[in-house]
Motif scaffolding. Structure first.
Motif, PDB file in Angstrom:
ATOM      1  N   GLY A   1       0.882  -1.202   0.076  1.00 53.41           N
ATOM      2  CA  GLY A   1      -0.018   0.030  -0.018  1.00 53.41           C
ATOM      3  C   GLY A   1       0.779   1.251   0.036  1.00 53.41           C
TER       4      GLY A   1
ATOM      5  N   GLY B   1      -1.516   4.843  -4.617  1.00 52.84           N
ATOM      6  CA  GLY B   1      -2.472   5.751  -4.329  1.00 52.84           C
ATOM      7  C   GLY B   1      -3.149   6.464  -5.575  1.00 52.84           C
ATOM      8  N   GLN B   2      -4.442   6.871  -5.484  1.00 53.23           N
ATOM      9  CA  GLN B   2      -4.819   7.437  -6.813  1.00 53.23           C
ATOM     10  C   GLN B   2      -5.622   8.916  -6.445  1.00 53.23           C
ATOM     11  OE1 GLN B   2      -7.333   4.843  -9.057  1.00 53.23           O
ATOM     12  NE2 GLN B   2      -6.835   5.707 -10.924  1.00 53.23           N
TER      13      GLN B   2
ATOM     14  N   LEU C   1      -6.552   9.477  -2.694  1.00 48.14           N
ATOM     15  CA  LEU C   1      -6.887   8.307  -1.746  1.00 48.14           C
ATOM     16  C   LEU C   1      -5.622   7.302  -1.764  1.00 48.14           C
ATOM     17  CD1 LEU C   1     -10.275   7.361  -2.991  1.00 48.14           C
ATOM     18  CD2 LEU C   1      -9.723   8.421  -0.953  1.00 48.14           C
TER      19      LEU C   1
ATOM     20  N   SER D   1      -3.331   3.775  -1.045  1.00 46.90           N
ATOM     21  CA  SER D   1      -3.575   2.222  -0.897  1.00 46.90           C
ATOM     22  C   SER D   1      -4.735   1.835  -1.791  1.00 46.90           C
ATOM     23  CB  SER D   1      -3.536   1.948   0.483  1.00 46.90           C
ATOM     24  OG  SER D   1      -2.252   2.493   1.205  1.00 46.90           O
ATOM     25  N   VAL D   2      -4.867   2.168  -3.066  1.00 49.40           N
ATOM     26  CA  VAL D   2      -5.964   1.840  -3.630  1.00 49.40           C
ATOM     27  C   VAL D   2      -5.680   0.950  -4.865  1.00 49.40           C
ATOM     28  CG1 VAL D   2      -7.562   3.756  -3.123  1.00 49.40           C
ATOM     29  CG2 VAL D   2      -6.186   3.807  -5.139  1.00 49.40           C
TER      30      VAL D   2
ATOM     31  N   GLN E   1      -2.362  -3.978   2.143  1.00 54.50           N
ATOM     32  CA  GLN E   1      -2.819  -2.792   1.412  1.00 54.50           C
ATOM     33  C   GLN E   1      -3.558  -1.750   2.460  1.00 54.50           C
ATOM     34  OE1 GLN E   1      -2.269  -1.445  -1.486  1.00 54.50           O
ATOM     35  NE2 GLN E   1      -3.940  -1.736  -2.657  1.00 54.50           N
TER      36      GLN E   1
END
Length: 330
Positions: free
Chosen positions: A13, A18-19, A30, A32-33, A59
């Motif tokens: 994660g 992230g995103q 966000l 850990s996606v 994650q």
């Protein structure tokens, strides 16, 4: 033609997974996606560096990592390194506590095979993200024979750092990671170039093995500030076997806190003086008479890593001299 190394990439994660909603979101996103397979698909050319296998171990953001997470990561990495068809391991990790996990592995893994911990300051979705290049560089470092036998490494912003020294020193900048004595080397065009080696003992030369570690003793940190009350120190020390006291300057202790810390030491809590400056040596018997008070000093280690080291040292020793030697050797 040289045979490619077999590298396992473990996802845990962090920002590197992230995103954001838009490319301009370099700090708001966000965490850990993205799964590790998705992240690796952004750098298909990394397959030229090594034979890659991926697995998702955790994650979550590394701010959530506790001793149990460190043990889980260490045990999994150790099992992988023991396999003949594995030449090295890369761990994608949140940057918040990356230096703590890396240092824990640096002290407890019993292998000369390269282990590289890598994160990013910007998610893969952001403009000028460092995620893809950092991961590519980490794979290049793990796959290279010159990375054997120098302990756990952290790769960031084209630099290769030893886990013992590296510190996250900025909350948002790409050049967030530094080592007080400089990086071990750099990655240029996918090739690691080393200029120094770690001096302090690590991996095969430490007494701690991840394969035999059980539950870890509780070591806490208390941060000094002008209004810190003795009651707060007493409350924290009452639940711990070790206490890292992060003092001002050269680990200085305010007059009204000397007796609470001495009381803690009399009760068997190992009190270790550190500095909140983030750099430099805390001199034993310098700012305080440590021998008289039964206190330890961190030497040059930052408080979070001092906690890791004391936690491990307490699994095998309880006398002040042996614990102080640990800070001077590792």
């Amino acid at each position: 033609m040289t045979e490619k190394a077999n590298i396992i990439v473990i996802g845990t994660g962090g920002t590197i997974a992230g995103q954001g909603k838009a490319a301009i979101n370099t700090s708001a996103y966000l965490c850990s996606v993205l799964g590790i397979d998705e992240i690796l698909r952004t750098i298909p050319h990394a397959s030229a560096l090594a034979n890659l296998r991926a697995e998702q171990l955790l994650q979550t953001g590394s701010e959530n990592f506790n001793n149990e997470h460190l043990l889980a990561i260490g045990r999994r990495v150790s099992r992988l390194l023991a396999q003949d068809d594995v030449d090295g391991v890369v761990i994608t990790h949140g940057t918040d506590t990356i230096e703590e996990t890396a240092y824990f592995l640096h002290l407890t893994l019993k292998s000369a095979k390269p282990v590289v911990v890598v994160g990013s300051m910007r998610p893969p979705s952001a403009m000028s993200s460092d995620a893809a290049l950092n991961l590519y560089d980490a794979i290049a470092v793990a796959a290279h024979p010159s990375s054997r036998g120098i302990g756990t490494l952290v790769v960031a912003n084209d630099e290769i750092h030893t886990a013992r020294d590296v510190v996250k020193s900025n909350s948002v900048k790409l050049e967030a990671f530094r080592s007080p004595y400089g990086a071990l080397g750099h990655v240029i065009e996918g090739q690691p170039r080393y200029y120094r080696r770690p001096w302090r003992a690590h991996t095969l030369d430490t007494p701690w093995s991840i394969d035999t570690l059980g539950a870890l003793p509780k070591v806490d940190i208390v941060y000094a500030y002008g209004a810190l009350a003795p009651d707060a120190v007493n409350a924290i020390a009452s639940r711990a076997r070790g206490l890292i006291y992060v003092g001002t300057g050269n680990g200085n202790v305010a007059e009204h806190l000397i007796e609470p810390l001495r009381d803690a030491a009399r009760r068997g809590v190992h009190v270790v003086r550190a500095s909140r400056t983030g750099n430099g040596i805390v001199l034993r018997n310098g700012a305080q008479p440590d021998d008289e008070y039964g206190w330890l000093t961190v030497e040059d280690q930052i408080p979070p890593k001092a906690r890791i080291l004391l936690t491990l040292a307490l699994t095998q020793a309880d006398d002040m001299q042996a614990l102080q030697v640990a800070f001077e050797r590792y």
